[in-house]
Enzyme design. Structure first.
Site, PDB file in Angstrom:
ATOM      1  N   THR A   1       7.396 -61.776  36.031  1.00 33.98           N
ATOM      2  CA  THR A   1       8.817 -61.439  36.610  1.00 33.98           C
ATOM      3  C   THR A   1       8.942 -60.229  37.775  1.00 33.98           C
ATOM      4  O   THR A   1       9.557 -60.118  38.620  1.00 33.98           O
ATOM      5  CB  THR A   1       9.691 -60.837  35.622  1.00 33.98           C
ATOM      6  OG1 THR A   1       8.995 -59.880  34.704  1.00 33.98           O
ATOM      7  CG2 THR A   1       9.820 -62.053  34.759  1.00 33.98           C
ATOM      8  N   CYS A   2       7.796 -59.288  37.659  1.00 35.74           N
ATOM      9  CA  CYS A   2       7.675 -58.480  38.726  1.00 35.74           C
ATOM     10  C   CYS A   2       7.612 -58.777  40.251  1.00 35.74           C
ATOM     11  O   CYS A   2       7.726 -58.567  41.231  1.00 35.74           O
ATOM     12  CB  CYS A   2       6.459 -57.298  38.456  1.00 35.74           C
ATOM     13  SG  CYS A   2       6.909 -56.513  36.862  1.00 35.74           S
ATOM     14  N   HIS A   3       6.635 -60.052  40.261  1.00 38.33           N
ATOM     15  CA  HIS A   3       6.263 -60.524  41.502  1.00 38.33           C
ATOM     16  C   HIS A   3       7.042 -61.707  41.813  1.00 38.33           C
ATOM     17  O   HIS A   3       6.668 -62.377  42.836  1.00 38.33           O
ATOM     18  CB  HIS A   3       4.819 -60.610  41.485  1.00 38.33           C
ATOM     19  CG  HIS A   3       3.927 -59.254  41.303  1.00 38.33           C
ATOM     20  ND1 HIS A   3       3.370 -58.982  40.227  1.00 38.33           N
ATOM     21  CD2 HIS A   3       3.805 -58.451  42.219  1.00 38.33           C
ATOM     22  CE1 HIS A   3       2.670 -57.859  40.281  1.00 38.33           C
ATOM     23  NE2 HIS A   3       2.895 -57.382  41.646  1.00 38.33           N
TER      24      HIS A   3
END
Length: 142
Positions: free
Chosen positions: A133-135
């Site tokens: 989800t961060c990337h």
């Protein structure tokens, strides 16, 4: 009875929450001065704070970046075929899986980009898709 009901409703919805609401409003306005928010209509402010509730899913497909895949790979074609057959709520659940939210920022889908990558594992049949989800990356085994 009508007067009693009116007074009771006024107490429950207004008087009983007046002090906590004033405290919240004071803190909110300290961090976000009202003069900055007055330029927005209520609808624009809602989209700015909560994101867009509706999407052009074909635009989402056009914005994807592929890593170790091409748009013409069978895995990718199968993915988009299944994705476009999903109901709206399932597509939003995919957004939650991918990004942690079922909404897109106030800028809309045009600048929203995510990546579909091949995790390049030895046994793709033994692995499930997963996301970073961060990337904004979906790891989709072949």
């Amino acid at each position: 009875r009508k007067e009693y009901v009116d007074l009771y409703v006024n107490y429950k919805f207004n008087k009983s929450v007046q002090k906590p609401f004033e405290d919240f409003m004071q803190g909110f306005l300290r961090g976000c001065p009202a003069r900055n928010w007055k330029m927005f209509s209520p609808e624009e402010l809602q989209v700015l704070l909560q994101g867009h509730p509706t999407f052009d899913w074909h635009l989402l497909e056009k914005n994807v970046i592929y890593a170790q895949y091409t748009e013409s790979d069978q895995t990718i074609r199968n993915f988009w075929t299944v994705f476009h057959e999903l109901r709206e709520e399932k597509k939003k659940m995919f957004l939650v899986f991918l990004s942690g939210s079922d909404r897109i920022s106030g800028y809309g889908l045009q600048p929203f980009r995510f990546c579909i990558a091949d995790p390049q594992i030895e046994n793709p049949d033994g692995s499930s898709p997963y996301a970073s989800t961060c990337h904004l990356t979906l790891f989709l085994p072949r």
